[in-house]
Design a protein around this motif. Structure first.
Motif, short mmCIF file in Angstrom:
data_model
loop_
_atom_site.label_atom_id
_atom_site.label_comp_id
_atom_site.label_asym_id
_atom_site.label_seq_id
_atom_site.Cartn_x
_atom_site.Cartn_y
_atom_site.Cartn_z
N UNK A 285 -7.61 3.44 -2.55
CA UNK A 285 -6.89 3.88 -1.14
C UNK A 285 -7.27 5.45 -0.76
N UNK A 286 -7.80 5.34 0.33
CA UNK A 286 -8.40 6.46 1.10
C UNK A 286 -7.59 6.86 2.43
N UNK A 287 -6.37 6.42 2.43
CA UNK A 287 -5.45 6.61 3.53
C UNK A 287 -4.14 7.20 2.96
N UNK A 288 -3.32 7.81 4.02
CA UNK A 288 -2.06 8.44 3.60
C UNK A 288 -0.84 7.47 3.35
N UNK A 289 -1.15 6.30 3.90
CA UNK A 289 0.22 5.47 3.88
C UNK A 289 -0.35 4.22 2.79
N UNK A 290 0.43 3.63 2.08
CA UNK A 290 0.28 2.52 1.30
C UNK A 290 0.61 2.83 -0.07
N UNK A 291 1.23 1.73 -1.00
CA UNK A 291 1.75 1.73 -2.13
C UNK A 291 0.93 1.24 -3.26
N UNK A 292 -0.15 0.82 -2.92
CA UNK A 292 -1.32 0.57 -3.91
C UNK A 292 -2.42 1.50 -4.03
N UNK A 293 -2.40 2.20 -5.26
CA UNK A 293 -3.67 2.88 -5.39
C UNK A 293 -4.91 2.53 -5.39
N UNK A 294 -4.74 1.49 -6.26
CA UNK A 294 -5.84 0.74 -6.62
C UNK A 294 -5.87 -0.53 -7.27
N UNK A 295 -6.82 -1.31 -7.37
CA UNK A 295 -6.68 -2.70 -8.22
C UNK A 295 -7.78 -2.91 -9.04
N UNK A 296 -7.88 -3.50 -10.23
CA UNK A 296 -9.02 -3.71 -11.09
C UNK A 296 -9.15 -5.14 -10.99
N UNK A 297 -10.23 -5.57 -10.96
CA UNK A 297 -10.47 -7.11 -10.72
C UNK A 297 -11.71 -7.30 -11.85
N UNK A 298 -11.80 -8.84 -12.22
CA UNK A 298 -12.93 -9.46 -13.05
C UNK A 298 -13.43 -10.50 -12.18
N UNK A 299 -14.60 -10.54 -12.46
CA UNK A 299 -15.51 -11.80 -11.76
C UNK A 299 -14.99 -13.06 -12.73
N UNK A 300 -14.53 -14.13 -11.85
CA UNK A 300 -14.59 -15.57 -12.58
C UNK A 300 -15.73 -16.13 -12.99
#
Length: 300
Positions: A285-300
């Motif tokens: 997250x690089x903006x003021x609005x939003x409820x998701x700071x970041x996600x962690x993902x794995x390659x399938x």
């Protein structure tokens, strides 16, 4: 120029009056993400000019009018979190975004399931961080198989974690499709990515032969070149931000950038947030609005 003139709800509608599917394309669901709207305007201008043959009907719809005008993500609440069963059943229009939501639903109801062989959707977005273009798909019905017919990176499961998205609603009522994130909000490539994806969707859903156009769309060629590097990812973790929290992402992260266990990712309410994974970061997250700071993902 009035808002309705600049961003009419129906940005374009095109058909050759042949039986076939509906392709329902939305842009600007977040008001600081105008590139999908701009791409739709470009595509519909070319369709109107050249009149190519397609099966079925394509419709382009703008999302959050007022937020688009003010270049903000939303006015009262996130339009891409309002599409819950409860909100739709209540019929309450007690926020700007709920009014927008019901207006979009009214448009879709003009194109009922019984009039088409199948209904598809494409929801165009961009991200606050630098990013490769990618598809976000919910694994219900034939969404995942449909998404894998397209070239970009694919992320599964976002709508299963973040509830109330427009694609969640459309999938729930039996429309097949996915979200396409075209890149960073202000990147000049975002419009090109969205335009290319719209042309490819017209080709695959409505049997538009792109070779019959005066010139094969450069944006479609650009997107097709991504096929060789296609990867599929699944979400492992979501870092939630609650109203009133203080959150600051460490600078420089891009979508799908590798992260290591122990790496400092962000500061949340004064505390360090360090990675617990050897994986990839997603939607920092690089903006003021939003409820998701970041996600962690794995390659399938």
């Amino acid at each position: 120029m009035s808002l309705e003139k600049k961003y009419p709800r129906i940005l374009g509608q095109y058909t050759s009056n042949k039986a076939g599917p509906l392709l329902f394309i939305t842009g600007g669901v977040h008001g600081n993400e105008p590139s999908g709207v701009q791409a739709l305007q470009k595509v519909f201008a070319q369709l109107k000019k050249e009149q190519p043959e397609i099966k079925g009907t394509v419709v382009g719809v703008s999302g959050n009018h007022k937020a688009l005008q003010e270049n903000v993500r939303y006015i009262d609440e996130d339009l891409n979190r309002t599409w819950t069963e409860k909100n739709i059943a209540s019929k309450k229009q007690d926020s700007h975004e709920k009014k927008e939501m019901f207006s979009i639903i009214e448009v879709l109801e003009q194109f009922p399931k019984t009039d088409f062989e199948k209904r598809y959707f494409l929801d165009c977005h961009t991200t606050s961080s630098a990013s490769k273009p990618y598809i976000s798909v919910q694994e219900v019905q034939d969404n995942d198989a449909w998404a894998h017919r397209f070239p970009p990176y694919i992320i599964r499961g976002f709508s299963d974690i973040v509830y109330g998205c427009i694609d969640h609603y459309l999938s729930r009522i039996g429309v097949t499709g996915f979200v396409f994130e075209g890149g960073q909000h202000t990147s000049p490539d975002a419009v090109k990515h969205h335009e290319g994806m719209i042309w490819l969707a017209l080709s695959k859903a409505c049997d538009l032969d792109l070779n019959t156009l005066e010139k094969y769309p450069e944006a479609a060629t650009y997107m097709e070149a991504m096929r060789a590097e296609q990867k599929t990812f699944e979400i492992e973790y979501r870092h939630e931000i609650k109203d009133g929290d203080s959150f600051k992402m460490e600078p420089g992260y891009e979508n799908f950038q590798p992260i290591k266990k122990g790496e400092l990712l962000a500061t949340h309410n004064g505390s360090e947030v360090r990675s617990e994974w050897d994986a990839f970061i997603f939607m920092p997250l690089y903006q003021d609005q939003g409820n998701d700071g970041f996600f962690v993902v794995r390659e399938v």
